[in-house]
Design an enzyme around this catalytic site. Sequence first.
Site, PDB file in Angstrom:
ATOM      1  N   THR A 125       0.782  -1.061  -0.230  1.00 14.53           N
ATOM      2  CA  THR A 125       0.027  -0.055   0.044  1.00 14.53           C
ATOM      3  C   THR A 125       0.872   1.319   0.231  1.00 14.53           C
ATOM      4  O   THR A 125       2.089   1.222   0.472  1.00 14.53           O
ATOM      5  CB  THR A 125      -0.683  -0.004   1.228  1.00 14.53           C
ATOM      6  N   GLU A 126       0.481   2.168  -0.581  1.00 14.62           N
ATOM      7  CA  GLU A 126       0.869   3.579  -0.756  1.00 14.62           C
ATOM      8  C   GLU A 126      -0.071   4.902  -0.607  1.00 14.62           C
ATOM      9  O   GLU A 126      -1.236   4.291  -0.315  1.00 14.62           O
ATOM     10  CB  GLU A 126       1.638   3.848  -1.970  1.00 14.62           C
ATOM     11  N   ALA A 129      -2.284   4.803  -3.283  1.00  7.09           N
ATOM     12  CA  ALA A 129      -2.935   3.397  -3.867  1.00  7.09           C
ATOM     13  C   ALA A 129      -2.843   2.238  -3.018  1.00  7.09           C
ATOM     14  O   ALA A 129      -1.995   1.919  -2.276  1.00  7.09           O
ATOM     15  CB  ALA A 129      -1.601   2.983  -5.033  1.00  7.09           C
ATOM     16  N   GLY A 130      -4.133   2.008  -2.629  1.00  9.40           N
ATOM     17  CA  GLY A 130      -4.669   0.842  -1.754  1.00  9.40           C
ATOM     18  C   GLY A 130      -5.201  -0.079  -2.562  1.00  9.40           C
ATOM     19  O   GLY A 130      -4.695  -1.181  -2.762  1.00  9.40           O
ATOM     20  N   TRP A 155       0.806   1.813   5.993  1.00  9.43           N
ATOM     21  CA  TRP A 155       0.083   0.668   6.483  1.00  9.43           C
ATOM     22  C   TRP A 155       0.708  -0.547   6.347  1.00  9.43           C
ATOM     23  O   TRP A 155       0.038  -1.531   5.977  1.00  9.43           O
ATOM     24  CB  TRP A 155      -1.467   0.620   5.737  1.00  9.43           C
ATOM     25  N   ILE A 156       1.860  -0.589   6.645  1.00  9.59           N
ATOM     26  CA  ILE A 156       3.002  -1.818   6.774  1.00  9.59           C
ATOM     27  C   ILE A 156       3.170  -2.378   8.033  1.00  9.59           C
ATOM     28  O   ILE A 156       3.708  -1.978   8.838  1.00  9.59           O
ATOM     29  CB  ILE A 156       4.262  -1.586   5.926  1.00  9.59           C
ATOM     30  N   ILE A 339     -25.744  -7.085  24.305  1.00  5.26           N
ATOM     31  CA  ILE A 339     -26.049  -7.933  25.399  1.00  5.26           C
ATOM     32  C   ILE A 339     -25.372  -7.749  26.674  1.00  5.26           C
ATOM     33  O   ILE A 339     -26.181  -7.643  27.691  1.00  5.26           O
ATOM     34  CB  ILE A 339     -25.475  -9.358  24.917  1.00  5.26           C
ATOM     35  N   GLY A 341     -24.825  -4.500  27.333  1.00  6.36           N
ATOM     36  CA  GLY A 341     -25.603  -3.265  27.999  1.00  6.36           C
ATOM     37  C   GLY A 341     -24.337  -2.198  28.233  1.00  6.36           C
ATOM     38  O   GLY A 341     -23.125  -2.426  27.471  1.00  6.36           O
ATOM     39  N   GLU A 365      -6.680  -6.627   3.189  1.00  4.19           N
ATOM     40  CA  GLU A 365      -6.466  -7.668   2.107  1.00  4.19           C
ATOM     41  C   GLU A 365      -7.389  -7.568   1.108  1.00  4.19           C
ATOM     42  O   GLU A 365      -7.924  -8.306   0.455  1.00  4.19           O
ATOM     43  CB  GLU A 365      -6.705  -9.098   2.846  1.00  4.19           C
TER      44      GLU A 365
END
Length: 388
Positions: A125-126, A129-130, A155-156, A339, A341, A365
């Site tokens: 990822t860049e 660009a993902g 995001w590595i 559940i 609460g 992914e």
Amino acid sequence: MDFELNDEQRLFRQTLRDFADKEIMPVASEWERTGRYPAEFVERFKEMGLFGLNVPEEYGGLGADRVSYALAFEEIARAWLGAAGLFGPHSVACWLISRSGTEDQKRRFLPLMATGELRSGLGLTEPGAGTDLQGIITTAVREGDHYVVNGTKTWITNARVAGLLPVLVKTGTADRAHEAMSVLLVDTSTPGFSVTRDLPKLGYKGPETCELVLDQVRVPVENLLGGEEGRGLQQILGGLEIGRINIAARAVGVAQAAYDAALGYSREREAFGKPISDFQAIQLKLADMATEIQAARLLTYWAAATSQRTGGRVDMEAGMAKMYASEVAIKCSLESMRIHGGYGYSAEFVVERLYRDAPLMAIGEGTNDVQRLVIARSLVSGKGRLGW
């Protein structure tokens, strides 16, 4: 048709479950809250051979079948999603090298990766660009017997601890973008490679997730994955397919943890003089959660078993498993919180962590909308079919 695990898989699952229950679960929430890096688990994973899940036995790994691979991520993620991340991207990197690497690359890297002495991740990822990997702008220009790499990745996961990182780069200017893409196996100690910052995250604490810069990084030509330029996108897509089984299994683990917490709490919490598990409204939630978790689990094992049986691409099956299981994890974490609460909103209860962790699987992914497109294209093309 057999929906049972074999004896070896059951023993493997029980070993993982015992370890997760005794060593990970008791400390996960506190370590996550304090930002402690789980180094102890890294050492235990080395001892258990989990870093070598996708490394063939001939190179010192477990050579695990695909279902056992899924079981490992399900059981560890059930205790703590962050712990599963310690060997998640690493396992995909091992798969890339074992499937696409040259014999020299396999001999040099896989034995060290199998033991965890050499750890890895994925440099895809860049900032711009993902989902669209063809939009990457990191370049690798050949100069003699080296490539000179320049670019930024983000995001590595495991970037700070990785000694070797498969990095997707542009090695040419072909009209068709994918023909200009290659994977370089980058030694992270090379001058010019730097991790610039850790990214703050809603959940998925434990392993670091980073931004990194490659500034005039020189990579030997022999570290071109497979030894051939222009094969990078195909290699990565094959790896991401296996990664989606990994993510689906993690999602099943998180969903199971949410259900376990909800069931346990509903039996203990009383209202109007009886356990809330006696109330029909709670029972309906538990029934839906249990059914959907089992459906997600079967989809995941089906994708894994199909990958093992065919030895080929399982884009549709892995896409279905990842998409459905991640949505189930999100739903179950929210239902578990309801559940519980008010206590479900408290950081003192595990469900709060599960609620923050679950959305990652719908994004990582390949987003779930992308998975829907992958599934539809497989069906329309005739490559994918329903049934057994």
